[in-house]
Design an enzyme around this catalytic site. Structure first.
Site, PDB file in Angstrom:
ATOM      1  CG  HIS A 143      -5.519  -3.263   0.091  1.00  0.00           C
ATOM      2  ND1 HIS A 143      -4.774  -2.902  -0.914  1.00  0.00           N
ATOM      3  CD2 HIS A 143      -5.013  -2.598   1.335  1.00  0.00           C
ATOM      4  CE1 HIS A 143      -4.125  -1.876  -0.552  1.00  0.00           C
ATOM      5  NE2 HIS A 143      -4.268  -1.779   0.564  1.00  0.00           N
ATOM      6  CE1 TYR A 180      -4.578   7.325   0.367  1.00  0.00           C
ATOM      7  CE2 TYR A 180      -4.219   7.671   2.891  1.00  0.00           C
ATOM      8  CZ  TYR A 180      -4.389   6.665   1.609  1.00  0.00           C
ATOM      9  OH  TYR A 180      -4.607   5.322   2.022  1.00  0.00           O
ATOM     10  CG  ASP A 239      -1.990   0.807   1.258  1.00  0.00           C
ATOM     11  OD1 ASP A 239      -3.011   0.688   0.496  1.00  0.00           O
ATOM     12  OD2 ASP A 239      -1.863   1.837   1.917  1.00  0.00           O
TER      13      ASP A 239
END
Length: 459
Positions: free
Chosen positions: A435, A370, A230
């Site tokens: 994931h 982010y 990730d």
């Protein structure tokens, strides 16, 4: 480059050990019809368990639905249907019920054995986890929490993603340290026991790579093997690009690499966040994460343990959208009415560890990655088109959301990833895996890591 598919189909509710024998008696018949079936007192007590009554109902329904009715005749018709009268349908359900109950003692024995083995495995895992050491390292102006285990000549650096911690790599750390490697896994900047600078702009990929290089220097480690997932995968790509002299080989998972950080072929001139907004709209989770304080307020309305359950157990490969009028607080309401059983690879203790840390630190540091996405991409323009020349293996689950971003599959399998990473030696697509693959399939992922790194390990 070899493309490999690992198939590990999910087991039925009654066949957790994968031997095709859901009744646990070792005969592989799954608790089907047995001759001279009888019911004893243990069976009578067993059927009062509501969980197993649901199985009885399911088996009964399956038995009746297996009967093929004649054309134009419904199950309610008094006519004879394919050799069975309507009363036979009821009789068949009763027979299926009796046959299922006849095997219930074996099922109860299997259930108890399963829970005993799981408890034993948990105690063994906890004992192994006790070997992991924890330290605080000063690096790049912050204090970084580092977990490590093993004392081998070769070091593997594990990098976690969102919303995770060093703990996500617990299985791989313990297993690979037992095979002679030194395993090191920090909490990245803003996570867990590592400092979280207040400035949003302090979370670029350059800051985080600087943290890692300084940490390795402080620990006296030169070149390392790297494993990322990730956001940790993004940082791993950048570490290999900015400081290839510190990396021996890379096993990266989940997030692929384009010609530069988060560059999308579908929108080559756009910034990452705007590209995602174009693809998925304003409700896409990356877009919702951009405004400081907004998602923190939303997360604060939710029980952190329930939030972690929702995120870690998700198996929807579609884009994650959070309408502004709902947010995560609405998504977690599914946990309010009833208890959701965790998958076998995730325990309440695991959830509680993540929840306790994020309850203590909040999510701001994690969300700032982010918020710095566009800035990191702009700063990395200096390396635009520069290939990553580290020996690499890439792993992704076919239920991973990142694998279903438009253009990603074509990039991975159509030669784009190989052009960006010329020393890419292998791509592994794990079928039926979502994931958080290193937690969902710890043994398989560990085996993939070992299989690749042993080619470059010290003799």
């Amino acid at each position: 480059m070899r493309v490999q598919a690992d198939r590990d189909e999910s087991l039925s509710d009654g066949d957790r050990d994968g031997d095709g024998d859901s009744d646990g008696d070792g005969d592989g018949d799954g608790g089907g019809v047995k001759p001279h079936a009888t019911m004893d007192r243990r069976d009578k007590g067993f059927v009062h368990n509501s969980k197993w009554l649901k199985r009885v109902a399911w088996h009964s329904k399956r038995s009746s639905s297996a009967l093929q009715l004649g054309e134009g005749v419904s199950s309610s018709s008094p006519a004879v249907c394919g050799g069975f009268h309507e009363n036979d349908l009821t009789r068949s359900r009763f027979i299926a019920y009796c046959h299922f109950i006849s095997s219930s003692s074996s099922l109860l024995h299997w259930q108890n054995s399963f829970h005993r083995e799981r408890k034993k495995h948990r105690k063994t895992s906890e004992k192994k986890m006790e070997k992991i050491e924890h330290a605080t390292v000063r690096t790049n102006g912050i204090n970084m929490h580092v977990a490590s285990v093993g004392h081998g000549p070769d070091t593997i650096l594990f990098l976690h993603g969102f919303p995770e911690l060093w703990y996500s790599w617990r299985h791989q750390m313990v297993s690979l340290s037992a095979l002679g490697y030194r395993a090191v896994a920090p909490d990245l900047r803003g996570y867990g026991g590592t400092d979280a600078p207040p400035c949003v702009e302090s979370y670029t990929a350059f800051h985080v790579v600087g943290d890692l290089v300084g940490m390795l220097d402080a620990l006296g480690i030169g070149r390392v093997f790297v494993v990322g997932h990730d956001w940790g995968a993004i940082i791993a790509w950048c570490l290999c690009l900015f400081r290839p002299d510190r990396v021996r080989a890379l096993v990266n998972t989940s997030v692929t690499w384009f010609r530069r950080l988060m560059w999308f072929p579908s929108d080559p001139e756009g910034k990452p966040v705007e590209s995602m907004r174009t693809m998925y709209g304003d409700d896409y989770y990356v877009c919702r994460f951009q405004k400081p304080g907004e998602m923190e307020e939303d997360f604060a309305k939710v029980d952190t343990a329930k939030l972690m359950k929702l995120i870690l157990t998700s198996r929807d490969p579609g884009p994650l959208r959070m309408p502004k009028d709902k947010g995560f607080s609405e998504l977690t309401k599914q946990f309010e009415q009833h208890q959701i059983e965790l998958p076998s690879w995730l325990t309440e203790d695991d959830i509680n560890y993540f929840a306790a840390e994020f309850s203590r630190t909040g999510f701001t540091g994690a969300l700032n990655y982010y918020r710095c996405l566009d800035l990191s991409s702009e700063l990395s323009a200096l390396w635009d088109g520069v290939p990553i020349n580290v020996p690499t293996k890439f792993i992704v689950g076919d239920l991973d959301r990142t694998y279903h971003i438009p253009g990603v599959k074509e990039h991975i399998h159509g030669g784009g990833l190989k052009r960006a990473v010329p020393n890419l030696e292998e791509v592994v697509v794990m079928e039926g895996v979502a994931h958080f693959l290193q937690q969902e399939k710890p043994q398989e992922v560990t085996a993939h890591i070992l299989d690749f790194f042993k080619k470059f390990s010290s003799p």
